[in-house]
Motif scaffolding. Sequence first.
Motif, PDB file in Angstrom:
ATOM      1  N   TRP A  54     -32.599  45.661  41.858  1.00 55.57           N
ATOM      2  CA  TRP A  54     -32.138  45.775  43.255  1.00 55.57           C
ATOM      3  C   TRP A  54     -31.939  47.238  43.634  1.00 55.57           C
ATOM      4  O   TRP A  54     -32.222  47.655  44.754  1.00 55.57           O
ATOM      5  CB  TRP A  54     -30.825  45.014  43.496  1.00 55.57           C
ATOM      6  CG  TRP A  54     -30.985  43.578  43.861  1.00 55.57           C
ATOM      7  CD1 TRP A  54     -30.373  42.517  43.264  1.00 55.57           C
ATOM      8  CD2 TRP A  54     -31.787  43.026  44.912  1.00 55.57           C
ATOM      9  NE1 TRP A  54     -30.753  41.346  43.870  1.00 55.57           N
ATOM     10  CE2 TRP A  54     -31.621  41.629  44.880  1.00 55.57           C
ATOM     11  CE3 TRP A  54     -32.648  43.576  45.870  1.00 55.57           C
ATOM     12  CZ2 TRP A  54     -32.263  40.774  45.764  1.00 55.57           C
ATOM     13  CZ3 TRP A  54     -33.283  42.725  46.757  1.00 55.57           C
ATOM     14  CH2 TRP A  54     -33.089  41.349  46.707  1.00 55.57           C
TER      15      TRP A  54
ATOM     16  N   TYR B  13     -38.295  40.163  44.704  1.00 53.26           N
ATOM     17  CA  TYR B  13     -38.192  38.764  44.275  1.00 53.26           C
ATOM     18  C   TYR B  13     -37.753  38.659  42.820  1.00 53.26           C
ATOM     19  O   TYR B  13     -37.001  37.746  42.457  1.00 53.26           O
ATOM     20  CB  TYR B  13     -39.512  38.015  44.501  1.00 53.26           C
ATOM     21  CG  TYR B  13     -39.663  37.556  45.928  1.00 53.26           C
ATOM     22  CD1 TYR B  13     -38.886  36.500  46.413  1.00 53.26           C
ATOM     23  CD2 TYR B  13     -40.556  38.172  46.805  1.00 53.26           C
ATOM     24  CE1 TYR B  13     -39.003  36.080  47.731  1.00 53.26           C
ATOM     25  CE2 TYR B  13     -40.676  37.763  48.125  1.00 53.26           C
ATOM     26  CZ  TYR B  13     -39.901  36.713  48.591  1.00 53.26           C
ATOM     27  OH  TYR B  13     -40.004  36.304  49.885  1.00 53.26           O
ATOM     28  N   ALA B  16     -34.003  39.298  42.811  1.00 56.55           N
ATOM     29  CA  ALA B  16     -33.278  38.139  43.348  1.00 56.55           C
ATOM     30  C   ALA B  16     -33.266  36.994  42.341  1.00 56.55           C
ATOM     31  O   ALA B  16     -32.241  36.324  42.158  1.00 56.55           O
ATOM     32  CB  ALA B  16     -33.914  37.680  44.651  1.00 56.55           C
ATOM     33  N   THR B  20     -29.848  35.579  40.503  1.00 57.10           N
ATOM     34  CA  THR B  20     -29.549  34.162  40.762  1.00 57.10           C
ATOM     35  C   THR B  20     -29.505  33.376  39.458  1.00 57.10           C
ATOM     36  O   THR B  20     -28.526  32.676  39.175  1.00 57.10           O
ATOM     37  CB  THR B  20     -30.609  33.566  41.714  1.00 57.10           C
ATOM     38  OG1 THR B  20     -30.567  34.282  42.946  1.00 57.10           O
ATOM     39  CG2 THR B  20     -30.360  32.095  41.972  1.00 57.10           C
ATOM     40  N   LEU B  66     -33.552  34.300  51.175  1.00 53.15           N
ATOM     41  CA  LEU B  66     -32.119  34.623  51.105  1.00 53.15           C
ATOM     42  C   LEU B  66     -31.283  33.343  51.111  1.00 53.15           C
ATOM     43  O   LEU B  66     -30.317  33.216  50.347  1.00 53.15           O
ATOM     44  CB  LEU B  66     -31.736  35.522  52.296  1.00 53.15           C
ATOM     45  CG  LEU B  66     -30.424  36.297  52.190  1.00 53.15           C
ATOM     46  CD1 LEU B  66     -30.433  37.228  50.994  1.00 53.15           C
ATOM     47  CD2 LEU B  66     -30.167  37.102  53.459  1.00 53.15           C
ATOM     48  N   ALA B  69     -31.884  31.548  47.581  1.00 52.36           N
ATOM     49  CA  ALA B  69     -31.227  32.222  46.455  1.00 52.36           C
ATOM     50  C   ALA B  69     -29.715  32.030  46.530  1.00 52.36           C
ATOM     51  O   ALA B  69     -29.057  31.754  45.516  1.00 52.36           O
ATOM     52  CB  ALA B  69     -31.569  33.714  46.456  1.00 52.36           C
TER      53      ALA B  69
END
Lengths: 92, 92
Positions: A54, B13, B16, B20, B66, B69
């Motif tokens: 990120w 991605y 994320a 997650t 968004l 996730a």
Amino acid sequence: MPDPSPLLPVIGYTAATLTTVSFVPQALKTLRSGDTRGISLRMYLLFCSGIVLWGVYGLLTADGPLIAANAITLVLSSLILERTWRARWRSR
Amino acid sequence: MPDPSPLLPVIGYTAATLTTVSFVPQALKTLRSGDTRGISLRMYLLFCSGIVLWGVYGLLTADGPLIAANAITLVLSSLILERTWRARWRSR
């Protein structure tokens, strides 16, 4: 429904602040108690890797808030990761 | 430096997915062991609140990834929150 757009940045920044700040009490608890038995080492390995990515994403898109939030989260989650890893290593 | 733009979505991605998915091993560990002594209740209260707001942000901006996730992260982190809360409540 009223136009939500003026509220959008407020919601986004509040969300980012909450998820970032949430790691403060966990890091303090872990550093103070040293009790990492209930903490998943895999979670913090995956989570810290994700936060690094990120941060890279933030750097490549020159997104200041994203860089700042992830830098803080990385410091806090790395502390938890390091303590948990060290405790597992000692107890092998 | 090569143009990073084609790599950007891949990095985003992957980041994320990692952050997650990282809650899966923690949720499994907490559900199986029931050991929540090292887990910060405050962290999960703040974190779950932040994830709800991220979900609202995703809904208002119609951002599918968004929403997805944050929905997954909310389920996993709520399980950890619920177990930790219940354990603290019992041991008052």
